[in-house]
Design a protein around this motif. Structure first.
Motif, PDB file in Angstrom:
ATOM      1  N   PHE A   1       0.900  -1.186  -0.056  1.00 36.15           N
ATOM      2  CA  PHE A   1       0.016  -0.069  -0.114  1.00 36.15           C
ATOM      3  C   PHE A   1       0.927   1.106  -0.015  1.00 36.15           C
ATOM      4  CE2 PHE A   1      -3.187   2.798   1.814  1.00 36.15           C
ATOM      5  CZ  PHE A   1      -4.378   2.459   1.004  1.00 36.15           C
ATOM      6  N   ILE A   2       0.409   2.276  -0.933  1.00 33.27           N
ATOM      7  CA  ILE A   2       1.469   3.460  -1.064  1.00 33.27           C
ATOM      8  C   ILE A   2       0.352   4.574  -0.294  1.00 33.27           C
ATOM      9  CG2 ILE A   2       2.503   4.908  -2.448  1.00 33.27           C
ATOM     10  CD1 ILE A   2       2.607   2.511  -4.533  1.00 33.27           C
ATOM     11  N   THR A   3       1.072   5.407   0.469  1.00 33.38           N
ATOM     12  CA  THR A   3       0.475   6.400   1.161  1.00 33.38           C
ATOM     13  C   THR A   3       1.394   7.971   1.092  1.00 33.38           C
ATOM     14  OG1 THR A   3      -1.278   7.265   2.679  1.00 33.38           O
ATOM     15  CG2 THR A   3       0.627   5.759   3.341  1.00 33.38           C
ATOM     16  N   ALA A   4       0.661   8.863   1.133  1.00 35.06           N
ATOM     17  CA  ALA A   4       1.649  10.058   1.351  1.00 35.06           C
ATOM     18  C   ALA A   4       0.811  10.719   2.528  1.00 35.06           C
ATOM     19  CB  ALA A   4       1.109  10.971   0.130  1.00 35.06           C
ATOM     20  N   GLN A   5       1.740  11.322   3.207  1.00 33.15           N
ATOM     21  CA  GLN A   5       1.490  12.132   4.604  1.00 33.15           C
ATOM     22  C   GLN A   5       2.066  13.355   4.525  1.00 33.15           C
ATOM     23  OE1 GLN A   5       2.270   9.422   7.922  1.00 33.15           O
ATOM     24  NE2 GLN A   5       1.074   7.798   7.254  1.00 33.15           N
ATOM     25  N   ASN A   6       1.189  14.468   4.952  1.00 32.12           N
ATOM     26  CA  ASN A   6       1.712  16.103   5.153  1.00 32.12           C
ATOM     27  C   ASN A   6       2.617  15.975   6.204  1.00 32.12           C
ATOM     28  OD1 ASN A   6       1.902  18.633   4.690  1.00 32.12           O
ATOM     29  ND2 ASN A   6      -0.191  18.872   4.772  1.00 32.12           N
ATOM     30  N   ASN A   7       3.558  16.710   6.163  1.00 26.24           N
ATOM     31  CA  ASN A   7       4.605  17.031   7.439  1.00 26.24           C
ATOM     32  C   ASN A   7       4.298  18.073   7.985  1.00 26.24           C
ATOM     33  OD1 ASN A   7       5.986  14.834   6.298  1.00 26.24           O
ATOM     34  ND2 ASN A   7       7.586  16.280   5.277  1.00 26.24           N
ATOM     35  N   GLY A   8       2.899  18.602   8.447  1.00 28.36           N
ATOM     36  CA  GLY A   8       2.498  19.527   8.916  1.00 28.36           C
ATOM     37  C   GLY A   8       2.878  20.956   8.457  1.00 28.36           C
ATOM     38  N   ASN A   9       3.777  21.803   9.150  1.00 26.69           N
ATOM     39  CA  ASN A   9       3.992  22.903   8.831  1.00 26.69           C
ATOM     40  C   ASN A   9       5.345  22.934   7.773  1.00 26.69           C
ATOM     41  OD1 ASN A   9       2.291  24.131  10.032  1.00 26.69           O
ATOM     42  ND2 ASN A   9       3.387  24.491  12.086  1.00 26.69           N
ATOM     43  N   ASN A  10       6.064  21.599   7.805  1.00 24.14           N
ATOM     44  CA  ASN A  10       7.226  21.590   6.836  1.00 24.14           C
ATOM     45  C   ASN A  10       6.596  21.491   5.433  1.00 24.14           C
ATOM     46  OD1 ASN A  10       9.035  21.597   9.165  1.00 24.14           O
ATOM     47  ND2 ASN A  10       8.855  19.259   9.290  1.00 24.14           N
ATOM     48  N   PRO A  11       7.763  22.094   4.528  1.00 19.90           N
ATOM     49  CA  PRO A  11       7.245  21.964   3.163  1.00 19.90           C
ATOM     50  C   PRO A  11       7.317  20.597   2.382  1.00 19.90           C
ATOM     51  CG  PRO A  11       9.441  22.887   3.220  1.00 19.90           C
ATOM     52  CD  PRO A  11       8.930  22.652   4.647  1.00 19.90           C
ATOM     53  N   GLY A  12       6.405  20.031   1.448  1.00 23.63           N
ATOM     54  CA  GLY A  12       6.593  18.619   1.092  1.00 23.63           C
ATOM     55  C   GLY A  12       5.551  17.795   1.975  1.00 23.63           C
ATOM     56  N   PHE A  13       5.798  16.371   1.387  1.00 23.78           N
ATOM     57  CA  PHE A  13       5.054  15.445   2.099  1.00 23.78           C
ATOM     58  C   PHE A  13       6.113  14.266   2.186  1.00 23.78           C
ATOM     59  CE2 PHE A  13       3.604  15.594  -2.304  1.00 23.78           C
ATOM     60  CZ  PHE A  13       3.686  14.241  -2.565  1.00 23.78           C
ATOM     61  N   CYS A  14       5.783  13.236   2.813  1.00 23.19           N
ATOM     62  CA  CYS A  14       6.339  11.826   2.804  1.00 23.19           C
ATOM     63  C   CYS A  14       5.526  10.841   2.190  1.00 23.19           C
ATOM     64  CB  CYS A  14       6.766  11.594   4.209  1.00 23.19           C
ATOM     65  SG  CYS A  14       7.937  12.562   5.055  1.00 23.19           S
ATOM     66  N   ILE A  15       6.315   9.917   1.513  1.00 17.78           N
ATOM     67  CA  ILE A  15       5.819   8.887   0.811  1.00 17.78           C
ATOM     68  C   ILE A  15       6.035   7.614   1.389  1.00 17.78           C
ATOM     69  CG2 ILE A  15       5.165   7.565  -1.411  1.00 17.78           C
ATOM     70  CD1 ILE A  15       5.928  10.187  -2.632  1.00 17.78           C
ATOM     71  N   TYR A  16       5.179   6.719   1.990  1.00 24.38           N
ATOM     72  CA  TYR A  16       5.357   5.643   2.683  1.00 24.38           C
ATOM     73  C   TYR A  16       4.702   4.463   1.927  1.00 24.38           C
ATOM     74  CZ  TYR A  16       5.914   8.469   6.644  1.00 24.38           C
ATOM     75  OH  TYR A  16       6.909   9.484   7.687  1.00 24.38           O
ATOM     76  N   LEU A  17       5.505   3.229   2.205  1.00 22.48           N
ATOM     77  CA  LEU A  17       4.954   1.998   1.768  1.00 22.48           C
ATOM     78  C   LEU A  17       4.604   1.098   2.832  1.00 22.48           C
ATOM     79  CD1 LEU A  17       7.842   0.873  -0.810  1.00 22.48           C
ATOM     80  CD2 LEU A  17       5.554   1.897  -1.131  1.00 22.48           C
ATOM     81  N   VAL A  18       3.523   0.530   2.765  1.00 17.34           N
ATOM     82  CA  VAL A  18       2.899  -0.209   4.017  1.00 17.34           C
ATOM     83  C   VAL A  18       2.849  -1.692   3.306  1.00 17.34           C
ATOM     84  CG1 VAL A  18       1.015  -0.694   5.483  1.00 17.34           C
ATOM     85  CG2 VAL A  18       1.459   1.790   4.611  1.00 17.34           C
ATOM     86  N   PHE A  19       3.567  -2.515   4.206  1.00 11.09           N
ATOM     87  CA  PHE A  19       3.854  -3.967   4.020  1.00 11.09           C
ATOM     88  C   PHE A  19       3.074  -4.386   5.073  1.00 11.09           C
ATOM     89  CE2 PHE A  19       7.628  -2.101   2.404  1.00 11.09           C
ATOM     90  CZ  PHE A  19       7.598  -2.494   1.119  1.00 11.09           C
ATOM     91  N   SER A  20       1.792  -5.263   4.948  1.00 12.65           N
ATOM     92  CA  SER A  20       1.138  -5.953   6.074  1.00 12.65           C
ATOM     93  C   SER A  20       0.808  -5.153   7.162  1.00 12.65           C
ATOM     94  CB  SER A  20       1.911  -7.366   5.837  1.00 12.65           C
ATOM     95  OG  SER A  20       1.915  -8.134   4.876  1.00 12.65           O
ATOM     96  N   GLY A  21       0.522  -3.966   7.001  1.00  9.77           N
ATOM     97  CA  GLY A  21       0.438  -3.232   8.334  1.00  9.77           C
ATOM     98  C   GLY A  21       1.821  -2.409   8.920  1.00  9.77           C
ATOM     99  N   ARG A  22       2.778  -2.849   8.190  1.00  5.59           N
ATOM    100  CA  ARG A  22       4.129  -2.154   8.926  1.00  5.59           C
ATOM    101  C   ARG A  22       4.414  -1.116   7.806  1.00  5.59           C
ATOM    102  NH1 ARG A  22       7.981  -6.048   7.768  1.00  5.59           N
ATOM    103  NH2 ARG A  22       8.935  -4.862   6.072  1.00  5.59           N
ATOM    104  N   GLN A  23       4.641   0.131   8.175  1.00  3.37           N
ATOM    105  CA  GLN A  23       4.716   1.111   7.192  1.00  3.37           C
ATOM    106  C   GLN A  23       6.207   1.582   7.401  1.00  3.37           C
ATOM    107  OE1 GLN A  23       2.188   4.791   7.947  1.00  3.37           O
ATOM    108  NE2 GLN A  23       3.914   5.770   8.013  1.00  3.37           N
TER     109      GLN A  23
END
Length: 89
Positions: free
Chosen positions: A8-30
């Motif tokens: 599973f691929i997801t993007a999460q905003n970094n709050g006040n920091n510019p940009g965002f992080c992209i994570y891979l989720v393998f069977s619940g482990r991010q």
């Protein structure tokens, strides 16, 4: 890469920091994949998450959106490189 239904691929905003992080989720482990500078098109595509197979299909379904298609193609290359490196360890 044959596997992709359980990645599973997801993007999460970094709050006040510019940009965002992209994570891979393998069977619940991010796992952190990469940080991406602010890009509304890519963030909107990934913010709710999708499987790797969905992202691969999306790329071929929406080829008319050249800019976003190029970003997705690059992201898929990064994911494939990450997966090859992970398998080698």
């Amino acid at each position: 890469m044959k596997q992709g239904n359980n990645i599973f691929i997801t993007a999460q905003n970094n709050g006040n920091n510019p940009g965002f992080c992209i994570y891979l989720v393998f069977s619940g482990r991010q796992e952190f994949l990469t940080h991406h500078r602010h890009n509304g098109l890519l963030y909107n595509l990934l913010k709710d998450g999708m499987t790797l197979n969905e992202l691969r299909r999306w790329r071929f379904r929406y080829q008319s959106k050249d800019k976003l298609n190029g970003m997705v193609r690059h992201l898929l290359r990064v994911i494939d490189d990450y997966m090859l490196e992970k398998e080698a360890c």
